[in-house]
Design a protein around this motif. Structure first.
Motif, PDB file in Angstrom:
ATOM      1  N   ALA A  56     -12.812   1.025   4.412  1.00  0.00           N
ATOM      2  CA  ALA A  56     -12.935   2.361   3.820  1.00  0.00           C
ATOM      3  C   ALA A  56     -11.637   3.100   4.042  1.00  0.00           C
ATOM      4  O   ALA A  56     -10.900   2.823   4.997  1.00  0.00           O
ATOM      5  N   ASN A  57     -11.360   4.071   3.184  1.00  0.00           N
ATOM      6  CA  ASN A  57     -10.118   4.820   3.316  1.00  0.00           C
ATOM      7  C   ASN A  57     -10.037   5.570   4.635  1.00  0.00           C
ATOM      8  O   ASN A  57      -8.944   5.819   5.153  1.00  0.00           O
ATOM      9  N   VAL A  58     -11.183   5.935   5.225  1.00  0.00           N
ATOM     10  CA  VAL A  58     -11.155   6.735   6.448  1.00  0.00           C
ATOM     11  C   VAL A  58     -11.268   5.904   7.722  1.00  0.00           C
ATOM     12  O   VAL A  58     -11.334   6.470   8.820  1.00  0.00           O
ATOM     13  N   TYR A  59     -11.274   4.587   7.625  1.00  0.00           N
ATOM     14  CA  TYR A  59     -11.334   3.767   8.832  1.00  0.00           C
ATOM     15  C   TYR A  59      -9.947   3.721   9.485  1.00  0.00           C
ATOM     16  O   TYR A  59      -8.939   3.470   8.818  1.00  0.00           O
ATOM     17  N   PRO A  91     -13.364  13.534   4.185  1.00  0.00           N
ATOM     18  CA  PRO A  91     -12.012  14.075   4.308  1.00  0.00           C
ATOM     19  C   PRO A  91     -11.067  13.015   4.859  1.00  0.00           C
ATOM     20  O   PRO A  91     -11.415  12.281   5.784  1.00  0.00           O
ATOM     21  N   PHE A  92      -9.876  12.945   4.305  1.00  0.00           N
ATOM     22  CA  PHE A  92      -8.889  11.930   4.667  1.00  0.00           C
ATOM     23  C   PHE A  92      -7.758  12.594   5.439  1.00  0.00           C
ATOM     24  O   PHE A  92      -7.076  13.474   4.921  1.00  0.00           O
ATOM     25  N   ASP A  93      -7.562  12.150   6.700  1.00  0.00           N
ATOM     26  CA  ASP A  93      -6.541  12.799   7.528  1.00  0.00           C
ATOM     27  C   ASP A  93      -5.228  12.019   7.576  1.00  0.00           C
ATOM     28  O   ASP A  93      -4.311  12.389   8.291  1.00  0.00           O
ATOM     29  N   GLY A  94      -5.132  10.940   6.803  1.00  0.00           N
ATOM     30  CA  GLY A  94      -3.932  10.108   6.849  1.00  0.00           C
ATOM     31  C   GLY A  94      -2.709  10.742   6.227  1.00  0.00           C
ATOM     32  O   GLY A  94      -1.592  10.240   6.384  1.00  0.00           O
ATOM     33  N   TRP A  95      -2.902  11.858   5.505  1.00  0.00           N
ATOM     34  CA  TRP A  95      -1.771  12.561   4.891  1.00  0.00           C
ATOM     35  C   TRP A  95      -1.603  13.951   5.489  1.00  0.00           C
ATOM     36  O   TRP A  95      -1.051  14.849   4.858  1.00  0.00           O
ATOM     37  N   GLY A  96      -2.093  14.152   6.694  1.00  0.00           N
ATOM     38  CA  GLY A  96      -1.996  15.462   7.314  1.00  0.00           C
ATOM     39  C   GLY A  96      -3.306  16.221   7.210  1.00  0.00           C
ATOM     40  O   GLY A  96      -4.356  15.654   6.956  1.00  0.00           O
ATOM     41  N   GLU A 115      -5.633   5.626  -5.430  1.00  0.00           N
ATOM     42  CA  GLU A 115      -4.223   5.239  -5.426  1.00  0.00           C
ATOM     43  C   GLU A 115      -3.748   4.935  -3.997  1.00  0.00           C
ATOM     44  O   GLU A 115      -3.016   3.970  -3.769  1.00  0.00           O
ATOM     45  N   GLY A 116      -4.170   5.752  -3.043  1.00  0.00           N
ATOM     46  CA  GLY A 116      -3.788   5.495  -1.652  1.00  0.00           C
ATOM     47  C   GLY A 116      -4.391   4.210  -1.132  1.00  0.00           C
ATOM     48  O   GLY A 116      -3.726   3.432  -0.429  1.00  0.00           O
ATOM     49  N   LEU A 118      -5.334   1.500  -2.878  1.00  0.00           N
ATOM     50  CA  LEU A 118      -4.671   0.345  -3.485  1.00  0.00           C
ATOM     51  C   LEU A 118      -3.289   0.126  -2.876  1.00  0.00           C
ATOM     52  O   LEU A 118      -2.877  -1.019  -2.641  1.00  0.00           O
ATOM     53  N   ASP A 119      -2.579   1.204  -2.607  1.00  0.00           N
ATOM     54  CA  ASP A 119      -1.246   1.090  -2.019  1.00  0.00           C
ATOM     55  C   ASP A 119      -1.317   0.486  -0.623  1.00  0.00           C
ATOM     56  O   ASP A 119      -0.548  -0.428  -0.282  1.00  0.00           O
ATOM     57  N   ARG A 120      -2.255   0.965   0.205  1.00  0.00           N
ATOM     58  CA  ARG A 120      -2.352   0.447   1.575  1.00  0.00           C
ATOM     59  C   ARG A 120      -2.808  -1.007   1.597  1.00  0.00           C
ATOM     60  O   ARG A 120      -2.376  -1.789   2.442  1.00  0.00           O
ATOM     61  N   LEU A 121      -3.687  -1.373   0.682  1.00  0.00           N
ATOM     62  CA  LEU A 121      -4.171  -2.758   0.629  1.00  0.00           C
ATOM     63  C   LEU A 121      -3.177  -3.678  -0.076  1.00  0.00           C
ATOM     64  O   LEU A 121      -3.343  -4.906  -0.045  1.00  0.00           O
ATOM     65  N   GLY A 122      -2.189  -3.109  -0.733  1.00  0.00           N
ATOM     66  CA  GLY A 122      -1.195  -3.928  -1.417  1.00  0.00           C
ATOM     67  C   GLY A 122      -1.777  -4.707  -2.584  1.00  0.00           C
ATOM     68  O   GLY A 122      -1.389  -5.855  -2.833  1.00  0.00           O
TER      69      GLY A 122
END
Length: 339
Positions: A56-59, A91-96, A115-116, A118-122
């Motif tokens: 998940a994006n928030v893990y 809420p996603f805290d990876g961008w501040g 988009e974030g 897909l970018d992190r998973l390459g």
């Protein structure tokens, strides 16, 4: 490893899904699974035939670290060999510091988060994209149309829904049908042998609509592994276990019903020369009304080996029923959460 079709989709996955919520996660200042350990576990899962990976994006701490660990690992593998699932909502805290549109299921947030992810998973696409929770503030039509666009653009193959009420899942499926957009094909509820009646309406919807069920916490946070023992004061937990470090463990997983079910799981495990964890997972895999693919979150390769062993055993109908019936007392009343 045996493989199964994911509900009514054309995607084939291993009978177990590997969950990565511990990757990069800090608890009391300690990283539960660091990058090296994560890659070792992913290697082990793939070596044992597991092709289905859940994140998940928030893990991770900060958010996004789990996806990044997986993406870095995938650089040495063929992306097409794997079925990747991620999620959106929180809420996603990876961008501040999160802003007013940095949570929920509105179009703006979903678009930014995919988009974030897909970018992190390459990768150019996800095989499965879940909504992590239901959003009361975003119209379900907007959410579904946004997700439908992601499918049409090739960024997502299939849609999934995590924890929500049965009526919400039904409303979403009805909306997809009426609006002519992609529907949820996979669900991810809390579901294990001691916690079925609590979500039976939700599971009935899944069965009726041929949705795949990928339960999280299939071992009740480790409770159904059999490593916990009853005491006069409650539960005795190993020092490094979740029960010893998570203050919510007793509230979420320890119950009169849980002990009864665990006792029966232990008895069946003895009969099969298996472990309680393997029996508890097999009980889920062998659900008859819907495809069930438990998500296992092993912390070590030994735990992963034990979990994968669930694919090598089989329960008789009588053993399966005994575990289900252990939730009820002799008068047919369901055991409660407390004694």
């Amino acid at each position: 490893m045996e493989y199964t079709t994911l509900g009514s989709t054309g995607t084939t996955v291993s009978e177990l899904c590997f969950g990565t919520w511990r990757f990069g996660r800090e608890t009391n200042g300690v990283v539960e699974t660091d990058r090296g350990e994560a890659h070792e576990l992913l290697d082990a899962a793939w070596d044992r035939g597991v092709n289905f990976i859940d994140t998940a994006n928030v893990y991770g701490t900060p958010n996004g670290k789990s996806e990044r660990f997986i993406g870095e690992w995938l650089e040495d593998y063929d992306r097409e060999d794997f079925v990747l699932a991620s999620k959106v909502y929180f809420p996603f805290d990876g961008w501040g510091e999160p802003g007013p549109n940095d949570s929920g299921l509105g179009r703006k947030h979903i678009r930014r988060q995919i988009e974030g992810t897909l970018d992190r998973l390459g990768t150019d696409y996800l095989d499965l994209y879940y909504i992590h929770r239901w959003d009361d503030d975003a119209p379900i039509e907007e959410t579904l149309r946004t997700l439908n666009d992601l499918v049409r653009e090739g960024k997502v193959h299939h849609l999934g829904a995590s924890t929500m009420a049965a009526w919400q899942l039904t409303k979403a499926l009805w909306t997809s049908d009426v609006e002519g957009v992609e529907r949820f094909e996979v669900t991810q509820p809390l579901f294990h042998a001691a916690y079925r009646d609590d979500v039976v309406d939700y599971l009935d919807v899944c069965a009726d609509q041929d949705l795949a069920v990928c339960p999280y916490s299939p071992l009740a946070g480790g409770f159904l592994t059999g490593k916990y023992e009853r005491t006069d004061d409650g539960v005795e937990a190993p020092d490094d276990s979740r029960g010893a470090i998570d203050p919510r463990f007793d509230e979420y997983y320890v119950s009169a019903r849980g002990w009864e079910v665990l006792d029966e799981i232990r008895a069946v495990a003895d009969e099969l020369d298996a472990t309680p964890a393997q029996v508890a997972l097999r009980w889920l895999i062998e659900q008859e009304k819907f495809t069930c693919v438990p998500i296992v979150g092993a912390r070590t390769t030994d735990q992963l080996d034990e979990n994968v062993g669930a694919t090598d055993i089989s329960l008789s109908d009588a053993q399966h029923d005994r575990i289900a019936e252990a939730r009820y007392d002799e008068e047919g009343r369901r055991w409660g959460h407390r004694d």
